[in-house]
Design an enzyme around this catalytic site. Structure first.
Site, PDB file in Angstrom:
ATOM      1  N   LYS A  85      47.922 -69.600 -20.121  1.00  0.00           N
ATOM      2  CA  LYS A  85      47.473 -68.289 -20.595  1.00  0.00           C
ATOM      3  C   LYS A  85      46.016 -68.380 -21.018  1.00  0.00           C
ATOM      4  CE  LYS A  85      50.358 -65.385 -22.936  1.00  0.00           C
ATOM      5  NZ  LYS A  85      51.356 -65.035 -23.986  1.00  0.00           N
TER       6      LYS A  85
HETATM    7  O1  G3P Z   1      53.041 -62.543 -25.223  1.00  0.00           O
HETATM    8  C1  G3P Z   1      52.288 -62.086 -26.260  1.00  0.00           C
HETATM    9  C2  G3P Z   1      52.567 -60.676 -26.687  1.00  0.00           C
HETATM   10  O2  G3P Z   1      53.767 -60.228 -26.175  1.00  0.00           O
HETATM   11  C3  G3P Z   1      52.420 -60.544 -28.164  1.00  0.00           C
HETATM   12  O3  G3P Z   1      53.178 -59.538 -28.713  1.00  0.00           O
HETATM   13  O4  G3P Z   1      54.295 -58.651 -30.699  1.00  0.00           O
HETATM   14  O5  G3P Z   1      52.364 -60.202 -31.003  1.00  0.00           O
HETATM   15  O6  G3P Z   1      52.002 -57.896 -30.169  1.00  0.00           O
HETATM   16  P1  G3P Z   1      52.935 -59.038 -30.223  1.00  0.00           P
END
Ligand code: G3P
Length: 217
Positions: A85
């Site tokens: 990533k």
């Molecule tokens: O994969 C990373 C992404 O899905 C993060 O999600 O919940 O931290 O906004 P969030």
């Protein structure tokens, strides 16, 4: 293909979802590693690879292109299932362009908040463009519109980059992301659990069981 990834570094959650037979991959990030209580990215990533047969994403920490490339070289050497990533920044584009030229250069471009960022990561050779839907919705923006516009642009111009809907907050996001044309949805385990639960299913099972008892006398 409507692939379902789990957005977690917690092995017990991945094991449980994998046992349902519906899990296509896993995404992690430094926050998810912290929540899983580990800083050993290699060991944790390789444990995840044992649990799921699809792509497993592990994120770089560096913010400069040279550092990202160096980390990516290490991360991608762990397993052919691992994707690296890389954030959608100018430095990230520079890193992605180099990494994606390697035979094993599997890139998941992350932290995407606009169709412009998605276009640029696709041009830089990323395999996945991760659009952070929930974080945009949290800020009063329309995260799903970015998924929809990215899908349309990739289709019109034939980009070979999969649209990955990330930062998913609830089951309705999953449905909306699929209808917006996302190839992959990555979701927290709690959202996956909510997708299969219905009080109507529970009530139906209870009434069938009660009626069967009556039928049996
Ligand atoms: O994969 C990373 C992404 O899905 C993060 O999600 O919940 O931290 O906004 P969030």
């Amino acid at each position: 293909m409507a692939d379902i990834f789990l957005d977690t570094a917690k092995l017990e959650e991945i094991r449980e979802a994998a046992s349902w037979g519906i899990l296509d991959g896993v995404t992690t990030n430094p926050t998810l590693m912290m929540q899983a209580g580990t800083a050993d990215l290699k060991t944790n990533t390789l444990e995840i690879v044992k649990l799921v047969s699809g792509p497993v994403s592990a994120e770089v920490i560096s913010t400069d292109a040279a550092g990202m490339v160096e980390e990516a070289r290490e991360i991608l050497s762990w397993s052919e299932h691992v994707f690296v990533k890389i954030p959608a920044t100018a430095e990230g584009l520079q890193a992605m362009s180099e990494i994606s030229s390697w035979p094993n250069g599997r890139v998941n471009a992350t932290l995407i908040f606009s169709p412009n960022q998605a276009l640029l990561v696709a041009k830089a050779g990323a395999a996945f463009a991760s659009v952070f839907v929930g974080r945009m919705d949290d800020a009063g923006l329309d995260g799903m519109e970015v998924v929809r516009q990215t899908r349309a642009i990739f289709d019109i111009y034939g980009f070979d980059c999969q649209v990955l809907a990330a930062s998913i907050r609830h089951p309705a996001h999953v449905v909306e992301a699929l209808l917006a044309g996302a190839d992959i949805i990555t979701l927290p385990f709690g959202v996956l659990q909510k997708m299969i639960r219905s009080p109507f299913t529970d009530a139906g099972m209870a009434s069938f069981a009660a009626d069967w008892k009556k039928a049996m006398g």
